[in-house]
Design an enzyme around this catalytic site. Structure first.
Site, PDB file in Angstrom:
ATOM      1  N   ASP A   1      14.689  -0.146  -0.417  1.00  0.00           N
ATOM      2  CA  ASP A   1      15.495  -0.408   0.768  1.00  0.00           C
ATOM      3  C   ASP A   1      16.484  -1.527   0.420  1.00  0.00           C
ATOM      4  O   ASP A   1      17.422  -1.287  -0.325  1.00  0.00           O
ATOM      5  CB  ASP A   1      14.518  -0.776   1.902  1.00  0.00           C
ATOM      6  CG  ASP A   1      15.147  -0.822   3.268  1.00  0.00           C
ATOM      7  OD1 ASP A   1      15.998   0.019   3.557  1.00  0.00           O
ATOM      8  OD2 ASP A   1      14.779  -1.701   4.071  1.00  0.00           O
TER       9      ASP A   1
ATOM     10  N   PHE B   1      14.351   5.274   9.832  1.00  0.00           N
ATOM     11  CA  PHE B   1      12.998   4.860   9.487  1.00  0.00           C
ATOM     12  C   PHE B   1      12.116   6.087   9.324  1.00  0.00           C
ATOM     13  O   PHE B   1      11.935   6.871  10.251  1.00  0.00           O
ATOM     14  CB  PHE B   1      12.421   3.931  10.549  1.00  0.00           C
ATOM     15  CG  PHE B   1      11.263   3.147  10.049  1.00  0.00           C
ATOM     16  CD1 PHE B   1      11.462   2.013   9.264  1.00  0.00           C
ATOM     17  CD2 PHE B   1       9.970   3.555  10.311  1.00  0.00           C
ATOM     18  CE1 PHE B   1      10.385   1.298   8.766  1.00  0.00           C
ATOM     19  CE2 PHE B   1       8.885   2.842   9.811  1.00  0.00           C
ATOM     20  CZ  PHE B   1       9.097   1.710   9.042  1.00  0.00           C
TER      21      PHE B   1
ATOM     22  N   LYS C   1       0.802  -1.206   0.000  1.00  0.00           N
ATOM     23  CA  LYS C   1       0.000   0.000   0.000  1.00  0.00           C
ATOM     24  C   LYS C   1       0.845   1.270   0.000  1.00  0.00           C
ATOM     25  O   LYS C   1       0.334   2.345  -0.254  1.00  0.00           O
ATOM     26  CB  LYS C   1      -0.880   0.040   1.278  1.00  0.00           C
ATOM     27  CG  LYS C   1      -1.774  -1.174   1.447  1.00  0.00           C
ATOM     28  CD  LYS C   1      -2.558  -1.073   2.766  1.00  0.00           C
ATOM     29  CE  LYS C   1      -2.081  -2.133   3.713  1.00  0.00           C
ATOM     30  NZ  LYS C   1      -2.872  -2.295   4.916  1.00  0.00           N
ATOM     31  N   GLY C   2       2.098   1.135   0.351  1.00  0.00           N
ATOM     32  CA  GLY C   2       2.945   2.308   0.605  1.00  0.00           C
ATOM     33  C   GLY C   2       3.025   3.304  -0.530  1.00  0.00           C
ATOM     34  O   GLY C   2       3.164   4.508  -0.308  1.00  0.00           O
TER      35      GLY C   2
HETATM   36  P1  IMP Z   1      12.799  -3.937   0.502  1.00  0.00           P
HETATM   37  O1  IMP Z   1      12.332  -5.213  -0.105  1.00  0.00           O
HETATM   38  O2  IMP Z   1      13.750  -4.163   1.650  1.00  0.00           O
HETATM   39  O3  IMP Z   1      13.370  -2.962  -0.499  1.00  0.00           O
HETATM   40  O4  IMP Z   1      11.519  -3.317   1.198  1.00  0.00           O
HETATM   41  C1  IMP Z   1      10.974  -2.104   0.846  1.00  0.00           C
HETATM   42  C2  IMP Z   1       9.715  -1.912   1.665  1.00  0.00           C
HETATM   43  O5  IMP Z   1      10.057  -1.800   3.052  1.00  0.00           O
HETATM   44  C3  IMP Z   1       9.035  -0.619   1.301  1.00  0.00           C
HETATM   45  O6  IMP Z   1       8.100  -0.806   0.259  1.00  0.00           O
HETATM   46  C4  IMP Z   1       8.400  -0.225   2.624  1.00  0.00           C
HETATM   47  O7  IMP Z   1       7.137  -0.837   2.767  1.00  0.00           O
HETATM   48  C5  IMP Z   1       9.325  -0.781   3.680  1.00  0.00           C
HETATM   49  N1  IMP Z   1      10.269   0.248   4.191  1.00  0.00           N
HETATM   50  C6  IMP Z   1      11.605   0.294   4.027  1.00  0.00           C
HETATM   51  N2  IMP Z   1      12.145   1.363   4.641  1.00  0.00           N
HETATM   52  C7  IMP Z   1      11.113   2.040   5.207  1.00  0.00           C
HETATM   53  C8  IMP Z   1      11.009   3.261   5.978  1.00  0.00           C
HETATM   54  O8  IMP Z   1      11.995   3.966   6.286  1.00  0.00           O
HETATM   55  N3  IMP Z   1       9.760   3.613   6.369  1.00  0.00           N
HETATM   56  C9  IMP Z   1       8.650   2.895   6.057  1.00  0.00           C
HETATM   57  N4  IMP Z   1       8.695   1.754   5.343  1.00  0.00           N
HETATM   58  C10 IMP Z   1       9.913   1.324   4.921  1.00  0.00           C
END
Ligand code: IMP
Ligand code: MG
Length: 179
Positions: free
Chosen positions: A102, A151, A42-43
């Site tokens: 991330d 975060f 949803k982000g």
């Molecule tokens: P990845 O697979 O590790 O790249 O995960 C990315 C997902 O982690 C994003 O779509 C967010 O939902 C969550 N995420 C990573 N960093 C943050 C942050 O600083 N704040 C909020 N959600 C985060």
């Protein structure tokens, strides 16, 4: 919500400006193409809603929802599809729209999966990037803002499903984590 924020990183105006710039670049690059914006719930919904209105060429949108396999611990990035795309990707110039990149594991998996559906092209657009956190070889073709290894919440990003509706992006106070 306000009282849980330690510091505002990006104001609403600054985010608007960043999204407008991404929208113009995409509009130029995809002129005459068959642009389909796809985002994972949803982000990225807030970014998606603003980005599509900053794009001045015809485009379509679609959404998917996934859940990580396994609970708690950091996953391998392997995901289960909860809601699949409605649109058949053949012939589309696909642009994946992400809130934040991330580790990149989840997106890397999704990108691979969508690649197999034979879109005409596939690229990646993220509003926020934490490059030093990357564990897989994945880079955004369009990237808005680099963020520190903290975060962040707001503008769609959550902590425990809260703060998504903040119009700006901020760093949460450590005590909110129970830390
Ligand atoms: P990845 O697979 O590790 O790249 O995960 C990315 C997902 O982690 C994003 O779509 C967010 O939902 C969550 N995420 C990573 N960093 C943050 C942050 O600083 N704040 C909020 N959600 C985060
Ligand atoms: Mg999240």
């Amino acid at each position: 919500m306000e009282q849980d924020i330690q510091e505002v990183l990006f104001s609403k105006e600054y985010l608007d400006q960043t999204v407008r710039e991404l929208g113009s670049r995409i509009s130029r690059d995809y002129e005459g193409k068959n642009l389909l914006l796809v985002s994972v719930l949803k982000g990225s919904v807030v970014f998606m809603a603003d980005l599509m209105r900053a794009i001045t060429i015809p485009c379509s949108i679609d959404f998917m929802a996934v859940s990580s396999y396994g609970a708690g611990v950091k996953t391998s990035g392997v995901v289960r599809i909860i809601k699949d795309l409605d649109i058949n990707l053949e012939g589309w110039d696909l642009l994946l729209v992400e809130d934040i990149l991330d580790s990149g594991m989840t997106l890397s998996y999704i990108r691979e999966m969508l690649q197999q559906r034979n879109p005409k092209s596939i690229k990646l657009c993220t509003l926020f990037d934490k490059p030093e956190r990357r564990t897989v070889d994945l880079n955004a073709d369009y990237s808005g803002l680099n963020v520190p290894n903290e975060f962040i919440v707001g503008y769609g990003l959550d902590y425990n499903e809260k703060y998504r509706n903040l119009p700006y992006v901020g760093i949460l106070k450590p005590e909110v984590y129970g830390g």
